[in-house]
Scaffold this motif. Structure first.
Motif, mmCIF file in Angstrom:
data_model
loop_
_atom_site.group_PDB
_atom_site.id
_atom_site.type_symbol
_atom_site.label_atom_id
_atom_site.label_comp_id
_atom_site.label_asym_id
_atom_site.label_seq_id
_atom_site.Cartn_x
_atom_site.Cartn_y
_atom_site.Cartn_z
ATOM 1 N N ARG A 162 -41.924 17.344 14.811
ATOM 2 C CA ARG A 162 -42.372 16.545 15.882
ATOM 3 C C ARG A 162 -41.481 15.578 15.359
ATOM 4 N NH1 ARG A 162 -48.605 14.948 15.197
ATOM 5 N NH2 ARG A 162 -47.785 15.551 13.115
ATOM 6 N N VAL A 163 -40.975 15.571 14.099
ATOM 7 C CA VAL A 163 -40.025 14.644 13.700
ATOM 8 C C VAL A 163 -38.340 15.344 14.213
ATOM 9 C CG1 VAL A 163 -39.440 13.388 11.691
ATOM 10 C CG2 VAL A 163 -41.460 13.646 11.997
ATOM 11 N N VAL A 164 -37.188 15.201 15.048
ATOM 12 C CA VAL A 164 -36.426 14.912 15.202
ATOM 13 C C VAL A 164 -35.299 14.339 14.268
ATOM 14 C CG1 VAL A 164 -37.696 15.940 17.556
ATOM 15 C CG2 VAL A 164 -36.314 13.977 17.227
ATOM 16 N N ALA A 165 -35.630 13.227 13.687
ATOM 17 C CA ALA A 165 -34.568 12.764 13.070
ATOM 18 C C ALA A 165 -34.868 11.422 12.138
ATOM 19 C CB ALA A 165 -33.348 11.651 14.483
ATOM 20 N N GLY A 166 -33.967 11.427 11.483
ATOM 21 C CA GLY A 166 -34.419 10.252 10.109
ATOM 22 C C GLY A 166 -33.221 9.465 9.708
ATOM 23 N N ALA A 167 -33.619 7.817 9.341
ATOM 24 C CA ALA A 167 -33.595 7.302 8.485
ATOM 25 C C ALA A 167 -33.932 6.236 7.904
ATOM 26 C CB ALA A 167 -32.365 6.863 9.470
ATOM 27 N N ALA A 168 -32.539 6.185 6.367
ATOM 28 C CA ALA A 168 -32.918 4.907 5.558
ATOM 29 C C ALA A 168 -32.598 3.565 6.361
ATOM 30 C CB ALA A 168 -32.560 5.465 4.516
ATOM 31 N N VAL A 169 -33.322 2.474 6.082
ATOM 32 C CA VAL A 169 -32.861 1.452 6.009
ATOM 33 C C VAL A 169 -32.788 0.607 5.860
ATOM 34 C CG1 VAL A 169 -33.342 1.961 8.898
ATOM 35 C CG2 VAL A 169 -35.157 0.826 7.812
ATOM 36 N N GLY A 170 -32.870 -1.559 5.640
ATOM 37 C CA GLY A 170 -33.226 -1.888 4.613
ATOM 38 C C GLY A 170 -32.012 -1.851 3.838
ATOM 39 N N SER A 171 -31.640 -2.727 3.109
ATOM 40 C CA SER A 171 -30.871 -2.665 1.330
ATOM 41 C C SER A 171 -30.526 -1.227 0.859
ATOM 42 C CB SER A 171 -31.951 -4.159 0.594
ATOM 43 O OG SER A 171 -32.776 -2.988 0.105
ATOM 44 N N LEU A 172 -31.678 -0.203 1.014
ATOM 45 C CA LEU A 172 -30.991 0.701 0.447
ATOM 46 C C LEU A 172 -30.262 1.516 1.138
ATOM 47 C CD1 LEU A 172 -34.464 1.521 -2.029
ATOM 48 C CD2 LEU A 172 -32.154 1.143 -2.937
ATOM 49 N N ALA A 173 -30.305 1.673 1.991
ATOM 50 C CA ALA A 173 -29.357 2.303 3.167
ATOM 51 C C ALA A 173 -28.004 2.098 3.152
ATOM 52 C CB ALA A 173 -29.939 1.534 4.690
ATOM 53 N N VAL A 174 -27.658 0.374 2.494
ATOM 54 C CA VAL A 174 -26.829 0.069 2.373
ATOM 55 C C VAL A 174 -25.655 0.232 1.309
ATOM 56 C CG1 VAL A 174 -26.272 -0.816 4.971
ATOM 57 C CG2 VAL A 174 -26.389 -1.883 2.578
ATOM 58 N N ASP A 175 -26.966 1.212 0.130
ATOM 59 C CA ASP A 175 -26.477 0.571 -1.213
ATOM 60 C C ASP A 175 -26.306 -0.484 -1.839
ATOM 61 O OD1 ASP A 175 -26.494 4.032 -1.198
ATOM 62 O OD2 ASP A 175 -24.524 3.401 -0.731
ATOM 63 N N ALA A 176 -27.322 -1.738 -1.280
ATOM 64 C CA ALA A 176 -27.754 -2.840 -1.873
ATOM 65 C C ALA A 176 -28.249 -3.283 -2.811
ATOM 66 C CB ALA A 176 -26.855 -4.296 -0.386
ATOM 67 N N GLY A 177 -29.493 -2.213 -2.583
ATOM 68 C CA GLY A 177 -30.951 -2.235 -3.069
ATOM 69 C C GLY A 177 -30.640 -2.631 -4.228
ATOM 70 N N ASP A 178 -31.513 -3.176 -5.209
ATOM 71 C CA ASP A 178 -32.286 -3.072 -6.574
ATOM 72 C C ASP A 178 -33.457 -2.886 -7.168
ATOM 73 O OD1 ASP A 178 -34.333 -4.535 -5.654
ATOM 74 O OD2 ASP A 178 -32.335 -6.362 -6.443
ATOM 75 N N ARG A 179 -33.988 -2.675 -7.953
ATOM 76 C CA ARG A 179 -35.049 -2.212 -8.608
ATOM 77 C C ARG A 179 -36.343 -3.163 -7.809
ATOM 78 N NH1 ARG A 179 -38.964 -4.221 -11.751
ATOM 79 N NH2 ARG A 179 -39.634 -1.569 -12.749
#
Length: 258
Positions: free
Chosen positions: A23-40
């Motif tokens: 039923r799932v046809v697409a997926g994406a990362a969102v938020g800080s980790l989506a742009v490699d700007a995340g931290d621990r």
């Protein structure tokens, strides 16, 4: 506090869940980790496009059962924004999962922090920017005990991350939000208005005394941590007195913040 390895394992488990669900046809990362700007301190934030002949709520409910049964997840809150439904979960070690789903025909970025992982995005409806509309400064929290408690927990996690990141003014905002959600729960328990602080001054003196240390006296990390600890303690106490499901589990997972 969760580890980066735990966070990565959760992300991969959710993506496997998506890969196994036709039923799932697409997926994406969102938020800080989506742009490699995340931290621990960054949480897991994933969004999915759902086949148009399928009810998004059905998929979310199925996934929720899996997350609860397999990963001991606790659902904190649900929010609908336009065509997208968001559910927020708390896992062991205060690891937060923000999960959202949208019908495939409307699955497109809602902001710049969006990285497509598989499938395709819906075509833009128009090249003309949508006109600005009036919005609120705060997420609307209905006067329902479970929702107030859940959002208070979410803000507590955000507050801790902001303190550790040195974003002290943002942290002060979230600490206040935790305190206010605890006070709102207290108002509901006493039969007082729980919106816009209308019932705060009518709370019993002994109840208000619990919040004396929840005020932020200075915008400094140590002071913020102390106020956050007092606010979380008050929120957990109100959740327990309201006999909310999983309140004791959430309290254990936020023990580091108290």
């Amino acid at each position: 506090m969760f580890t980066v390895e735990q966070r990565d394992a959760l992300r991969e488990r959710v993506l496997v869940l998506a890969g196994e669900d036709e039923r799932v046809v697409a997926g994406a990362a969102v938020g800080s980790l989506a742009v490699d700007a995340g931290d621990r301190f960054s949480d897991v934030d994933l969004t999915f496009g759902i086949a148009d002949h399928v009810q998004v709520a059905d998929v979310l409910d199925d996934w929720t059962r899996t997350l609860v049964d397999e990963l001991d997840a606790v659902q904190l809150a649900e929010l609908e924004r336009g065509p997208t439904t968001y559910r927020v979960f708390l896992l062991p070690d205060a690891l937060q999962l923000d999960l959202s789903m949208t019908p495939a025909a409307q699955f497109r970025p809602a902001g710049p922090r969006f990285r497509l992982l598989f499938g395709a995005m819906a075509a833009d409806e128009s090249d003309t920017p949508a006109p600005a509309v009036a919005g609120g400064l705060f997420l609307p929290t209905p006067p329902v005990p479970g929702d107030i408690f859940g959002w208070g927990v979410i803000y507590a996690i955000h507050a801790r991350a902001c303190i550790e990141r040195g974003r002290i003014w943002q942290a002060e905002h979230y600490v206040g939000a935790v305190r206010d959600h605890a006070l709102s729960l207290a108002c509901l328990r006493q039969g007082l208005p729980a919106v816009q602080a209308r019932g705060y001054d009518d709370l019993p003196t002994e109840t208000l005394a619990r919040f004396e240390d929840a005020h932020v006296g200075a915008v400094e990390p140590g002071v913020l941590r102390a106020a956050l600890a007092a606010s979380v303690l008050a929120l957990m106490r109100e959740g327990a007195e309201a006999r909310l499901p999983h309140a004791h589990v959430v309290a254990e997972r936020l023990a580091e913040l108290r």
